[in-house]
Design a protein around this motif. Sequence first.
Motif, PDB file in Angstrom:
ATOM      1  N   GLU A 101       0.855  -1.174   0.000  1.00  0.00           N
ATOM      2  CA  GLU A 101       0.000   0.000   0.000  1.00  0.00           C
ATOM      3  C   GLU A 101       0.896   1.231   0.000  1.00  0.00           C
ATOM      4  OE1 GLU A 101      -2.066   0.550   3.750  1.00  0.00           O
ATOM      5  OE2 GLU A 101      -0.588  -0.687   4.782  1.00  0.00           O
ATOM      6  N   PRO A 102       0.369   2.380  -0.368  1.00  0.00           N
ATOM      7  CA  PRO A 102       1.209   3.579  -0.368  1.00  0.00           C
ATOM      8  C   PRO A 102       1.649   3.941   1.046  1.00  0.00           C
ATOM      9  CG  PRO A 102      -1.094   4.152  -0.748  1.00  0.00           C
ATOM     10  CD  PRO A 102      -1.000   2.668  -0.824  1.00  0.00           C
ATOM     11  N   ALA A 103       2.766   4.595   1.125  1.00  0.00           N
ATOM     12  CA  ALA A 103       3.241   5.162   2.377  1.00  0.00           C
ATOM     13  C   ALA A 103       3.322   6.666   2.202  1.00  0.00           C
ATOM     14  CB  ALA A 103       4.599   4.578   2.767  1.00  0.00           C
ATOM     15  N   TYR A 104       3.447   7.377   3.320  1.00  0.00           N
ATOM     16  CA  TYR A 104       3.344   8.836   3.279  1.00  0.00           C
ATOM     17  C   TYR A 104       4.435   9.470   4.132  1.00  0.00           C
ATOM     18  CZ  TYR A 104      -1.267   7.650   1.476  1.00  0.00           C
ATOM     19  OH  TYR A 104      -2.295   7.121   0.735  1.00  0.00           O
ATOM     20  N   VAL A 105       4.844  10.660   3.703  1.00  0.00           N
ATOM     21  CA  VAL A 105       5.806  11.481   4.426  1.00  0.00           C
ATOM     22  C   VAL A 105       5.213  12.873   4.554  1.00  0.00           C
ATOM     23  CG1 VAL A 105       8.110  12.539   4.352  1.00  0.00           C
ATOM     24  CG2 VAL A 105       7.793  10.153   3.628  1.00  0.00           C
ATOM     25  N   HIS A 106       5.385  13.503   5.710  1.00  0.00           N
ATOM     26  CA  HIS A 106       4.892  14.859   5.906  1.00  0.00           C
ATOM     27  C   HIS A 106       5.817  15.839   5.179  1.00  0.00           C
ATOM     28  CE1 HIS A 106       3.641  18.556   7.932  1.00  0.00           C
ATOM     29  NE2 HIS A 106       2.568  17.909   8.341  1.00  0.00           N
ATOM     30  N   PRO A 107       5.263  16.896   4.572  1.00  0.00           N
ATOM     31  CA  PRO A 107       6.121  17.880   3.890  1.00  0.00           C
ATOM     32  C   PRO A 107       7.205  18.476   4.774  1.00  0.00           C
ATOM     33  CG  PRO A 107       3.833  18.225   3.278  1.00  0.00           C
ATOM     34  CD  PRO A 107       3.831  17.178   4.351  1.00  0.00           C
ATOM     35  N   ASP A 108       6.961  18.564   6.087  1.00  0.00           N
ATOM     36  CA  ASP A 108       7.994  19.070   6.975  1.00  0.00           C
ATOM     37  C   ASP A 108       9.250  18.193   6.964  1.00  0.00           C
ATOM     38  OD1 ASP A 108       6.270  21.073   7.649  1.00  0.00           O
ATOM     39  OD2 ASP A 108       5.960  20.449   9.728  1.00  0.00           O
ATOM     40  N   ASN A 109       9.096  16.949   6.506  1.00  0.00           N
ATOM     41  CA  ASN A 109      10.223  16.016   6.468  1.00  0.00           C
ATOM     42  C   ASN A 109      10.769  15.805   5.059  1.00  0.00           C
ATOM     43  OD1 ASN A 109      10.298  15.496   9.262  1.00  0.00           O
ATOM     44  ND2 ASN A 109       8.665  13.974   9.088  1.00  0.00           N
ATOM     45  N   ARG A 110      10.450  16.719   4.143  1.00  0.00           N
ATOM     46  CA  ARG A 110      10.957  16.582   2.765  1.00  0.00           C
ATOM     47  C   ARG A 110      12.479  16.565   2.723  1.00  0.00           C
ATOM     48  NH1 ARG A 110       7.688  17.328  -1.770  1.00  0.00           N
ATOM     49  NH2 ARG A 110       5.584  18.134  -1.393  1.00  0.00           N
ATOM     50  N   ARG A 111      13.103  17.419   3.506  1.00  0.00           N
ATOM     51  CA  ARG A 111      14.571  17.468   3.497  1.00  0.00           C
ATOM     52  C   ARG A 111      15.150  16.139   3.970  1.00  0.00           C
ATOM     53  NH1 ARG A 111      18.229  18.112   7.229  1.00  0.00           N
ATOM     54  NH2 ARG A 111      16.662  18.567   8.832  1.00  0.00           N
ATOM     55  N   LEU A 112      14.560  15.570   5.012  1.00  0.00           N
ATOM     56  CA  LEU A 112      15.008  14.268   5.491  1.00  0.00           C
ATOM     57  C   LEU A 112      14.753  13.188   4.455  1.00  0.00           C
ATOM     58  CD1 LEU A 112      13.794  14.349   9.219  1.00  0.00           C
ATOM     59  CD2 LEU A 112      16.103  14.788   8.340  1.00  0.00           C
ATOM     60  N   LEU A 113      13.622  13.269   3.756  1.00  0.00           N
ATOM     61  CA  LEU A 113      13.306  12.299   2.708  1.00  0.00           C
ATOM     62  C   LEU A 113      14.362  12.345   1.605  1.00  0.00           C
ATOM     63  CD1 LEU A 113      11.472  10.252   1.270  1.00  0.00           C
ATOM     64  CD2 LEU A 113      10.133  12.191   0.411  1.00  0.00           C
ATOM     65  N   ALA A 114      14.714  13.558   1.174  1.00  0.00           N
ATOM     66  CA  ALA A 114      15.719  13.697   0.120  1.00  0.00           C
ATOM     67  C   ALA A 114      17.059  13.141   0.571  1.00  0.00           C
ATOM     68  CB  ALA A 114      15.852  15.164  -0.283  1.00  0.00           C
ATOM     69  N   ALA A 115      17.440  13.443   1.799  1.00  0.00           N
ATOM     70  CA  ALA A 115      18.716  12.952   2.316  1.00  0.00           C
ATOM     71  C   ALA A 115      18.707  11.435   2.456  1.00  0.00           C
ATOM     72  CB  ALA A 115      19.015  13.613   3.657  1.00  0.00           C
ATOM     73  N   ALA A 116      17.578  10.884   2.893  1.00  0.00           N
ATOM     74  CA  ALA A 116      17.493   9.430   3.063  1.00  0.00           C
ATOM     75  C   ALA A 116      17.592   8.709   1.725  1.00  0.00           C
ATOM     76  CB  ALA A 116      16.191   9.074   3.768  1.00  0.00           C
ATOM     77  N   THR A 117      16.866   9.184   0.722  1.00  0.00           N
ATOM     78  CA  THR A 117      16.894   8.524  -0.586  1.00  0.00           C
ATOM     79  C   THR A 117      18.256   8.668  -1.249  1.00  0.00           C
ATOM     80  OG1 THR A 117      15.927  10.519  -1.589  1.00  0.00           O
ATOM     81  CG2 THR A 117      14.412   8.747  -0.974  1.00  0.00           C
ATOM     82  N   ALA A 118      18.981   9.721  -0.912  1.00  0.00           N
ATOM     83  CA  ALA A 118      20.316   9.911  -1.481  1.00  0.00           C
ATOM     84  C   ALA A 118      21.394   9.193  -0.669  1.00  0.00           C
ATOM     85  CB  ALA A 118      20.644  11.408  -1.549  1.00  0.00           C
ATOM     86  N   GLY A 119      21.008   8.537   0.411  1.00  0.00           N
ATOM     87  CA  GLY A 119      21.971   7.816   1.224  1.00  0.00           C
ATOM     88  C   GLY A 119      22.800   8.695   2.132  1.00  0.00           C
ATOM     89  N   ARG A 120      22.318   9.904   2.412  1.00  0.00           N
ATOM     90  CA  ARG A 120      23.097  10.833   3.224  1.00  0.00           C
ATOM     91  C   ARG A 120      22.705  10.809   4.698  1.00  0.00           C
ATOM     92  NH1 ARG A 120      21.625  14.329  -0.982  1.00  0.00           N
ATOM     93  NH2 ARG A 120      20.363  15.561   0.474  1.00  0.00           N
ATOM     94  N   LEU A 121      21.677  10.050   5.046  1.00  0.00           N
ATOM     95  CA  LEU A 121      21.309   9.902   6.454  1.00  0.00           C
ATOM     96  C   LEU A 121      21.943   8.619   6.987  1.00  0.00           C
ATOM     97  CD1 LEU A 121      17.518  10.833   6.825  1.00  0.00           C
ATOM     98  CD2 LEU A 121      19.501  12.159   7.518  1.00  0.00           C
ATOM     99  N   GLU A 122      22.873   8.754   7.877  1.00  0.00           N
ATOM    100  CA  GLU A 122      23.550   7.595   8.453  1.00  0.00           C
ATOM    101  C   GLU A 122      23.404   7.648   9.972  1.00  0.00           C
ATOM    102  OE1 GLU A 122      27.547   7.296   7.138  1.00  0.00           O
ATOM    103  OE2 GLU A 122      27.026   7.306   4.996  1.00  0.00           O
ATOM    104  N   PRO A 123      22.412   6.971  10.524  1.00  0.00           N
ATOM    105  CA  PRO A 123      22.216   7.010  11.976  1.00  0.00           C
ATOM    106  C   PRO A 123      23.459   6.555  12.723  1.00  0.00           C
ATOM    107  CG  PRO A 123      20.316   6.026  10.880  1.00  0.00           C
ATOM    108  CD  PRO A 123      21.381   6.172   9.843  1.00  0.00           C
ATOM    109  N   SER A 124      23.804   7.274  13.779  1.00  0.00           N
ATOM    110  CA  SER A 124      25.012   6.964  14.530  1.00  0.00           C
ATOM    111  C   SER A 124      24.751   6.767  16.022  1.00  0.00           C
ATOM    112  CB  SER A 124      26.034   8.097  14.355  1.00  0.00           C
ATOM    113  OG  SER A 124      25.501   9.343  14.801  1.00  0.00           O
ATOM    114  N   LEU A 125      23.505   6.925  16.457  1.00  0.00           N
ATOM    115  CA  LEU A 125      23.195   6.845  17.883  1.00  0.00           C
ATOM    116  C   LEU A 125      23.081   5.396  18.344  1.00  0.00           C
ATOM    117  CD1 LEU A 125      22.319   8.282  20.537  1.00  0.00           C
ATOM    118  CD2 LEU A 125      19.955   8.125  19.695  1.00  0.00           C
ATOM    119  N   THR A 126      23.677   5.102  19.485  1.00  0.00           N
ATOM    120  CA  THR A 126      23.439   3.845  20.192  1.00  0.00           C
ATOM    121  C   THR A 126      22.847   4.212  21.547  1.00  0.00           C
ATOM    122  OG1 THR A 126      25.244   2.657  19.100  1.00  0.00           O
ATOM    123  CG2 THR A 126      24.474   1.787  21.215  1.00  0.00           C
ATOM    124  N   THR A 127      21.674   3.669  21.833  1.00  0.00           N
ATOM    125  CA  THR A 127      20.993   4.027  23.078  1.00  0.00           C
ATOM    126  C   THR A 127      20.045   2.913  23.481  1.00  0.00           C
ATOM    127  OG1 THR A 127      19.859   5.857  24.185  1.00  0.00           O
ATOM    128  CG2 THR A 127      19.004   5.209  22.039  1.00  0.00           C
TER     129      THR A 127
END
Length: 422
Positions: free
Chosen positions: A272-298
């Motif tokens: 089914e379709p998934a959705y992203v809020h427009p406030d997260n467009r920048r994060l969406l672009a970074a994620a699809t480009a592989g620029r989001l690399e989570p580094s937190l361990t908690t």
Amino acid sequence: MAGICGSFDSLMPTELSLSAARALTLAAMGLAEPPARRATKRTVRDAIRRMGALQIDTIHVVARSPYLVLWSRLGDYEPRWLDELLAEGAIFEYWSHAACYLPVEDYSLYRRQMLDSVASGFLYPRASRWIAAHPEVVARVLGRIRDEGPVFSADFERTDGRKGGWWEWKPEKVALECLHTTGELMIAARRNFHRIYDLRERVLPEWNDEDARPLAEVERALALKAVRALGVATARWVPDYFRTPKTGSAALLARLADEGALVRVALEGAKEPAYVHPDNRRLLAAATAGRLEPSLTTLLSPFDPLVWHRERASAMFGFDYRIECYTPAPKRRYGYFTLPILHRGRLVGRLDPKAHRAEGLFEVRALHLEPGVRPDAELAADLAGALRRVAAWHATPRVVVRASSPPAFARRLTQALVVRSP
């Protein structure tokens, strides 16, 4: 994926791999990176706004859940700030995903639910029925609060001869809770985590019920807030976030996307379709480009919004999580109150902790890594750092690891605990 995409959007929405979706989710939830600066009361308030709801639970094996959820995102902070935000009216308590702390600017959404509880299907009609069936108790409770000011439940002496207990509340306690559910009372503050009840008009003196949002706007606003908080979401996941009705959720999200209020994406593996809020467009672009690399361990609370929806945690992270504190001890697999372990974008395991405050000891009674997770030096070092931080925050600086699966990882982790990064 193209076939799936074409089935629900002729404009071919952005394709989002599971790894990119995980990175986007963690960034949206404030769990992608260690905090960049020291926490303040304002960052506590901002974290609650970002999540939209901070679930309340009283279990105290380690810090109570709302405090631990904030620690996972903010690191060291003063727990009293949460209490102060409630007393100052920056947040309020009400039913949402469950009992939650909520941003006060969302009161207009929840007040509509209070006013239209039966019609909306959001709340518990039995609260109204109990109030109608016990007018003398309700009048006595409200009269005392009006005359004497805010009260604890303990301020009312038990007179029915029963011993009390979780399922044997005294009538006055039931009245307080029902009046809170219907909105006549609010939680003015907490002391030692005990609720202090007061009249709504004293807690929010400027409020006017004419400002309550229409129900259609409430449903729209909560759907948008849920998608924004989740980072990426399908229609199956959205209703759980604020416990809104499942019926009509898919159609509502589709309409919001058609209006441009949401962005459609094609999530890997989703039917089914998934959705992203427009406030997260920048994060969406970074994620699809592989620029989001989570580094937190908690470590996460069992009531953290990242894992509180079992189906979503399984679909997104391959992590099957169930809290076992309500499971009889002989049937528990992992422990009473296991904390999920988040490591650089993955949920890699869970541990069964106990904070012994009098002894200054943070005990890990058992630790279980997920199948396929490498128990390597990087994981040991990162997890040791997280354990040292949470133990110091609890004022239990000595950390002991009793057992692990695989067994050798306990030894490696113990060694890492005594080696600090320069």
